[in-house]
Enzyme design. Structure first.
Site, PDB file in Angstrom:
ATOM      1  N   ARG A   8      41.021  33.586  31.709  1.00  0.00           N
ATOM      2  CA  ARG A   8      40.794  34.670  32.655  1.00  0.00           C
ATOM      3  C   ARG A   8      40.501  35.971  31.937  1.00  0.00           C
ATOM      4  O   ARG A   8      41.153  36.322  30.960  1.00  0.00           O
ATOM      5  CB  ARG A   8      42.018  34.902  33.554  1.00  0.00           C
ATOM      6  CG  ARG A   8      41.728  35.934  34.662  1.00  0.00           C
ATOM      7  CD  ARG A   8      42.984  36.467  35.311  1.00  0.00           C
ATOM      8  NE  ARG A   8      43.805  37.260  34.410  1.00  0.00           N
ATOM      9  CZ  ARG A   8      43.559  38.519  34.062  1.00  0.00           C
ATOM     10  NH1 ARG A   8      42.494  39.153  34.514  1.00  0.00           N
ATOM     11  NH2 ARG A   8      44.373  39.164  33.239  1.00  0.00           N
ATOM     12  N   VAL A   9      39.475  36.650  32.427  1.00  0.00           N
ATOM     13  CA  VAL A   9      39.188  38.035  32.070  1.00  0.00           C
ATOM     14  C   VAL A   9      38.942  38.782  33.377  1.00  0.00           C
ATOM     15  O   VAL A   9      38.696  38.176  34.413  1.00  0.00           O
ATOM     16  CB  VAL A   9      37.976  38.173  31.112  1.00  0.00           C
ATOM     17  CG1 VAL A   9      38.301  37.603  29.739  1.00  0.00           C
ATOM     18  CG2 VAL A   9      36.743  37.522  31.692  1.00  0.00           C
ATOM     19  N   SER A  10      39.008  40.096  33.319  1.00  0.00           N
ATOM     20  CA  SER A  10      38.920  40.888  34.545  1.00  0.00           C
ATOM     21  C   SER A  10      37.500  41.181  35.006  1.00  0.00           C
ATOM     22  O   SER A  10      37.267  41.371  36.186  1.00  0.00           O
ATOM     23  CB  SER A  10      39.652  42.222  34.361  1.00  0.00           C
ATOM     24  OG  SER A  10      41.013  41.995  34.126  1.00  0.00           O
ATOM     25  N   THR A  11      36.554  41.232  34.062  1.00  0.00           N
ATOM     26  CA  THR A  11      35.191  41.611  34.436  1.00  0.00           C
ATOM     27  C   THR A  11      34.176  40.683  33.782  1.00  0.00           C
ATOM     28  O   THR A  11      34.464  40.018  32.791  1.00  0.00           O
ATOM     29  CB  THR A  11      34.864  43.050  33.997  1.00  0.00           C
ATOM     30  OG1 THR A  11      34.780  43.095  32.576  1.00  0.00           O
ATOM     31  CG2 THR A  11      35.911  44.042  34.491  1.00  0.00           C
ATOM     32  N   GLN A  14      33.492  41.108  29.948  1.00  0.00           N
ATOM     33  CA  GLN A  14      34.441  40.685  28.927  1.00  0.00           C
ATOM     34  C   GLN A  14      34.127  39.278  28.442  1.00  0.00           C
ATOM     35  O   GLN A  14      33.652  38.432  29.192  1.00  0.00           O
ATOM     36  CB  GLN A  14      35.868  40.758  29.467  1.00  0.00           C
ATOM     37  CG  GLN A  14      36.309  42.192  29.712  1.00  0.00           C
ATOM     38  CD  GLN A  14      37.675  42.252  30.348  1.00  0.00           C
ATOM     39  OE1 GLN A  14      37.883  41.718  31.419  1.00  0.00           O
ATOM     40  NE2 GLN A  14      38.606  42.908  29.675  1.00  0.00           N
TER      41      GLN A  14
END
Length: 106
Positions: A8-11, A14
């Site tokens: 998982r990354v936020s954007t 990334q």
């Protein structure tokens, strides 16, 4: 026991390669999400898909516990939710490294 990975990354900007490098070699399947970790478990489709692949004895696997949430605290909240669902979690690195199947970690 199979390991089911979650990256998982936020954007979208990334990079997820470091997490994939850690999870791909050891996990049966790896799910990727590019979404805020502040969302509840039920609002995260990739996390729900990963949970749908987990069978008795399998473990959701993340590189670090903050990959479950936006920071360590929120990662621990999601971890607690997973325990309530009967899901064990393997954390590869960081403060919560190890295999966890109950709330004693928290």
């Amino acid at each position: 026991m199979a390991l089911i990975g979650l990256v998982r990354v936020s954007t979208d900007k990334q990079n997820t390669q470091r997490q994939h490098d850690a999870l791909d070699p050891i996990c049966l399947k790896v799910f990727e999400e590019k979404t805020s970790g502040k969302l509840a478990t039920d609002d995260r489709p990739a996390l729900l898909n990963a949970l749908g692949h987990i069978r008795d004895g399998d473990m959701l696997t993340v590189q670090e516990v903050d990959r479950l949430g936006r920071n360590l605290l929120e990662g621990l909240i999601v971890l607690n939710d997973l325990f309530q669902r009967g899901v064990g979690v393997k954390v590869l690195e960081g403060i919560a490294a190890g295999e966890h199947t109950e709330r004693s970690l928290i």
